[in-house]
Design an enzyme around this catalytic site. Sequence first.
Site, PDB file in Angstrom:
ATOM      1  N   CYS A   1      49.780  61.936  36.116  1.00 28.47           N
ATOM      2  CA  CYS A   1      50.165  62.774  37.249  1.00 28.47           C
ATOM      3  C   CYS A   1      49.427  62.367  38.526  1.00 28.47           C
ATOM      4  CB  CYS A   1      49.961  64.246  36.928  1.00 28.47           C
ATOM      5  SG  CYS A   1      48.283  64.694  36.495  1.00 28.47           S
ATOM      6  N   HIS A   2      48.359  61.595  38.394  1.00 22.39           N
ATOM      7  CA  HIS A   2      47.646  61.115  39.581  1.00 22.39           C
ATOM      8  C   HIS A   2      48.494  60.130  40.392  1.00 22.39           C
ATOM      9  CE1 HIS A   2      46.641  58.221  36.382  1.00 22.39           C
ATOM     10  NE2 HIS A   2      46.590  57.321  37.352  1.00 22.39           N
TER      11      HIS A   2
ATOM     12  N   GLU B   1      43.588  51.538  39.794  1.00 20.79           N
ATOM     13  CA  GLU B   1      44.833  50.879  39.403  1.00 20.79           C
ATOM     14  C   GLU B   1      45.232  49.822  40.410  1.00 20.79           C
ATOM     15  OE1 GLU B   1      47.993  53.527  38.300  1.00 20.79           O
ATOM     16  OE2 GLU B   1      46.760  54.549  36.801  1.00 20.79           O
TER      17      GLU B   1
END
Length: 154
Positions: free
Chosen positions: A123-124, A150
Amino acid sequence: MKNTAIVQTFLGPVIISEQDGFITELFFAEDTQLNAVNRITPLLKEAEKQLLEYLSGIRKTFDLKIAPQGTEFQKTVWSTLHRIPYGETRSYKQVAEIIGRPEASRAVGMANSKNPILILTPCHRILGTDGKLVGYAGGLERKKRLLELEKNYV
């Protein structure tokens, strides 16, 4: 029986729970929760290993059985989050469109806020329509750090 592990990470302590062979929760711990009883199982050891690999940039996807508890709508949203590639983001509006409910951006946001398995269900990776960081159960600073992680390892 619910089993729980506390994992120390650079983002703070994380609590991971499993029940009947499925991960059911992953969330950032508050100080008062650090007294939880650690009952480590092979699944929790594997979840810890995969989480730490992800946080060190080694792992891009997770290979764990999860069983989030929520409404059918929430589960649909959470399932969609798993299809957002590592290092990419989507807006609440885009997720609403993907699930065929283009008017449901706010409902997508609410489902996102109820995600019981943070990080594993990414959800980030959801941003506001304007690309700004908004809402994250683990706090916006952690969300920012996860997205940076990421981006650095994509």
